[in-house]
Design a protein around this motif. Structure first.
Motif, PDB file in Angstrom:
ATOM      1  N   SER A 105      44.535 -21.755  -8.800  1.00 44.37           N
ATOM      2  CA  SER A 105      44.941 -21.659 -10.205  1.00 44.37           C
ATOM      3  C   SER A 105      45.489 -20.278 -10.535  1.00 44.37           C
ATOM      4  N   GLN A 106      44.878 -19.237  -9.980  1.00 43.22           N
ATOM      5  CA  GLN A 106      45.312 -17.873 -10.281  1.00 43.22           C
ATOM      6  C   GLN A 106      46.749 -17.628  -9.839  1.00 43.22           C
ATOM      7  N   ASP A 107      47.182 -18.296  -8.788  1.00 43.40           N
ATOM      8  CA  ASP A 107      48.550 -18.122  -8.288  1.00 43.40           C
ATOM      9  C   ASP A 107      49.591 -18.707  -9.239  1.00 43.40           C
ATOM     10  N   LEU A 108      49.160 -19.569 -10.161  1.00 36.89           N
ATOM     11  CA  LEU A 108      50.091 -20.234 -11.061  1.00 36.89           C
ATOM     12  C   LEU A 108      50.236 -19.522 -12.405  1.00 36.89           C
ATOM     13  N   LEU A 109      49.402 -18.514 -12.650  1.00 43.13           N
ATOM     14  CA  LEU A 109      49.448 -17.805 -13.929  1.00 43.13           C
ATOM     15  C   LEU A 109      50.727 -16.985 -14.057  1.00 43.13           C
ATOM     16  N   GLY A 110      51.177 -16.815 -15.300  1.00 52.46           N
ATOM     17  CA  GLY A 110      52.347 -16.006 -15.561  1.00 52.46           C
ATOM     18  C   GLY A 110      53.546 -16.831 -16.002  1.00 52.46           C
ATOM     19  N   LEU A 111      54.693 -16.173 -16.102  1.00 55.07           N
ATOM     20  CA  LEU A 111      55.930 -16.812 -16.530  1.00 55.07           C
ATOM     21  C   LEU A 111      56.637 -17.391 -15.321  1.00 55.07           C
ATOM     22  N   HIS A 112      56.753 -18.713 -15.282  1.00 58.41           N
ATOM     23  CA  HIS A 112      57.367 -19.407 -14.147  1.00 58.41           C
ATOM     24  C   HIS A 112      58.165 -20.600 -14.644  1.00 58.41           C
ATOM     25  N   ASP A 113      58.973 -21.129 -13.731  1.00 56.03           N
ATOM     26  CA  ASP A 113      59.606 -22.422 -13.965  1.00 56.03           C
ATOM     27  C   ASP A 113      58.665 -23.485 -13.415  1.00 56.03           C
ATOM     28  N   PHE A 114      58.079 -24.279 -14.303  1.00 54.68           N
ATOM     29  CA  PHE A 114      57.099 -25.287 -13.920  1.00 54.68           C
ATOM     30  C   PHE A 114      57.738 -26.666 -13.763  1.00 54.68           C
ATOM     31  N   ALA A 115      58.979 -26.692 -13.293  1.00 52.25           N
ATOM     32  CA  ALA A 115      59.688 -27.964 -13.153  1.00 52.25           C
ATOM     33  C   ALA A 115      58.928 -28.965 -12.296  1.00 52.25           C
ATOM     34  N   ALA A 116      58.241 -28.489 -11.263  1.00 51.83           N
ATOM     35  CA  ALA A 116      57.493 -29.383 -10.374  1.00 51.83           C
ATOM     36  C   ALA A 116      56.343 -30.070 -11.094  1.00 51.83           C
ATOM     37  N   PHE A 117      55.922 -29.520 -12.225  1.00 51.76           N
ATOM     38  CA  PHE A 117      54.758 -30.028 -12.947  1.00 51.76           C
ATOM     39  C   PHE A 117      55.140 -30.705 -14.264  1.00 51.76           C
ATOM     40  N   CYS A 118      56.420 -30.950 -14.487  1.00 54.16           N
ATOM     41  CA  CYS A 118      56.862 -31.479 -15.772  1.00 54.16           C
ATOM     42  C   CYS A 118      57.730 -32.721 -15.596  1.00 54.16           C
ATOM     43  N   ARG A 119      57.538 -33.681 -16.451  1.00 49.74           N
ATOM     44  CA  ARG A 119      58.455 -34.814 -16.495  1.00 49.74           C
ATOM     45  C   ARG A 119      59.744 -34.372 -17.170  1.00 49.74           C
ATOM     46  N   HIS A 120      60.860 -34.824 -16.651  1.00 51.04           N
ATOM     47  CA  HIS A 120      62.163 -34.360 -17.124  1.00 51.04           C
ATOM     48  C   HIS A 120      62.444 -34.833 -18.545  1.00 51.04           C
ATOM     49  N   ARG A 121      62.988 -33.917 -19.358  1.00 53.91           N
ATOM     50  CA  ARG A 121      63.493 -34.261 -20.674  1.00 53.91           C
ATOM     51  C   ARG A 121      64.828 -33.567 -20.852  1.00 53.91           C
ATOM     52  N   ASP A 122      65.859 -34.307 -21.206  1.00 52.85           N
ATOM     53  CA  ASP A 122      67.196 -33.741 -21.364  1.00 52.85           C
ATOM     54  C   ASP A 122      67.183 -32.597 -22.377  1.00 52.85           C
ATOM     55  N   GLY A 123      67.750 -31.471 -21.973  1.00 52.73           N
ATOM     56  CA  GLY A 123      67.875 -30.335 -22.875  1.00 52.73           C
ATOM     57  C   GLY A 123      66.636 -29.483 -23.034  1.00 52.73           C
ATOM     58  N   ALA A 124      65.542 -29.842 -22.382  1.00 52.52           N
ATOM     59  CA  ALA A 124      64.281 -29.095 -22.535  1.00 52.52           C
ATOM     60  C   ALA A 124      64.098 -28.124 -21.371  1.00 52.52           C
ATOM     61  N   THR A 125      63.587 -26.941 -21.679  1.00 50.82           N
ATOM     62  CA  THR A 125      63.306 -25.972 -20.636  1.00 50.82           C
ATOM     63  C   THR A 125      61.946 -26.253 -20.003  1.00 50.82           C
ATOM     64  N   THR A 126      61.806 -25.892 -18.737  1.00 47.86           N
ATOM     65  CA  THR A 126      60.519 -26.021 -18.037  1.00 47.86           C
ATOM     66  C   THR A 126      59.931 -24.646 -17.726  1.00 47.86           C
ATOM     67  N   ILE A 127      60.492 -23.615 -18.324  1.00 45.20           N
ATOM     68  CA  ILE A 127      59.974 -22.256 -18.138  1.00 45.20           C
ATOM     69  C   ILE A 127      58.893 -22.005 -19.175  1.00 45.20           C
ATOM     70  N   ARG A 128      57.712 -21.685 -18.712  1.00 42.81           N
ATOM     71  CA  ARG A 128      56.555 -21.483 -19.574  1.00 42.81           C
ATOM     72  C   ARG A 128      55.735 -20.296 -19.073  1.00 42.81           C
ATOM     73  N   GLU A 129      54.966 -19.715 -19.991  1.00 44.47           N
ATOM     74  CA  GLU A 129      54.043 -18.650 -19.595  1.00 44.47           C
ATOM     75  C   GLU A 129      52.619 -19.215 -19.591  1.00 44.47           C
ATOM     76  N   LEU A 130      52.103 -19.446 -18.415  1.00 46.42           N
ATOM     77  CA  LEU A 130      50.743 -19.958 -18.270  1.00 46.42           C
ATOM     78  C   LEU A 130      49.777 -18.776 -18.364  1.00 46.42           C
ATOM     79  N   GLN A 131      48.948 -18.766 -19.396  1.00 47.85           N
ATOM     80  CA  GLN A 131      48.109 -17.606 -19.689  1.00 47.85           C
ATOM     81  C   GLN A 131      46.660 -17.772 -19.238  1.00 47.85           C
ATOM     82  N   ARG A 132      46.229 -18.995 -19.101  1.00 50.78           N
ATOM     83  CA  ARG A 132      44.868 -19.242 -18.598  1.00 50.78           C
ATOM     84  C   ARG A 132      44.848 -20.552 -17.833  1.00 50.78           C
TER      85      ARG A 132
END
Length: 223
Positions: A105-132
């Motif tokens: 879990s600690q390796d996933l913290l921070g600002l990343h592109d979480f495309a591998a963990f998100c269902r696709h939505r047209d026009g939506a970004t998959t870049i998120r800051e995972l804080q905890r």
């Protein structure tokens, strides 16, 4: 999915609630108590509005948020989940290595592109800051605590699903970290069931920063 900390807003003309205000004044109640009671009568039994307040100028329940908090709960008890809790906890039939899950879990913290963990939505970004993202255990009850500035579709359940594979030693922590380089939703793991997921809170900035926060949130992030 469930929620104990969901926030919503609505634009209601003051003239639409004159009777509610007068009844509250006569009863000595805060101004929105009559409306709370009325909503309690009309909403289905599994939905409740627990508080109503005047929103400050510039407030948007979605776009003004600084971060959201979720909990995902599982039971590894051999009998599954006690009936009174079965709507809110996912029964998990295999033992889990919490130490391995916390490490990954600690390796996933921070600002990343979480495309591998998100269902696709047209026009939506998959870049998120995972804080905890961490795990705790209390007997047979295991809870994931997840916070981020925002989440894309199915992100929390997908994070949990990938980490469960690590906890069962079917995947390594390195595999979980490598998923961050995937350009699209990974088919190497399944999202965890919706049953165990609960939204538990939303954080907002001070009132004088609401409008600026909305502008930041609406700005589509890219790499």
């Amino acid at each position: 999915m469930h929620a104990t900390g969901q926030v919503a807003h609505a634009d209601v003309p003051i003239e639409a609630l004159p009777n509610a205000y007068s009844r509250a004044q006569r009863a000595g109640d805060p101004e929105f108590v009559p409306l709370l009671r009325r909503l309690g009568r009309f909403l289905p039994s599994d939905v409740r509005v627990v508080d109503i307040a005047r929103a400050p100028s510039g407030f948007d329940a979605r776009f003004s948020a600084l971060r959201r908090h979720y909990a995902y709960r599982l039971s590894t008890a051999p009998y599954g989940v006690r009936p009174q809790l079965a709507r809110y906890i996912t029964a998990w039939p295999r033992t889990l290595d919490l130490s391995a899950m916390n490490s990954a879990s600690q390796d996933l913290l921070g600002l990343h592109d979480f495309a591998a963990f998100c269902r696709h939505r047209d026009g939506a970004t998959t870049i998120r800051e995972l804080q905890r993202l961490d795990w705790s255990g209390d007997g047979d009850l295991i809870t994931a605590h997840v916070s981020a500035d925002a989440f894309c579709w199915s992100m929390v359940r997908s994070l949990v699903g990938a980490l469960l594979a690590v906890g069962e030693h079917r995947r390594t922590a390195a595999w979980c970290r490598e998923l961050l380089s995937a350009p699209a939703r990974s088919s190497d793991f399944a999202a965890a069931p919706a049953r165990g997921l609960t939204m538990i809170g939303v954080d907002y900035p001070p009132d004088d920063q609401l409008a600026s926060r909305t502008l930041i949130t609406r700005d589509l992030r890219s790499r």
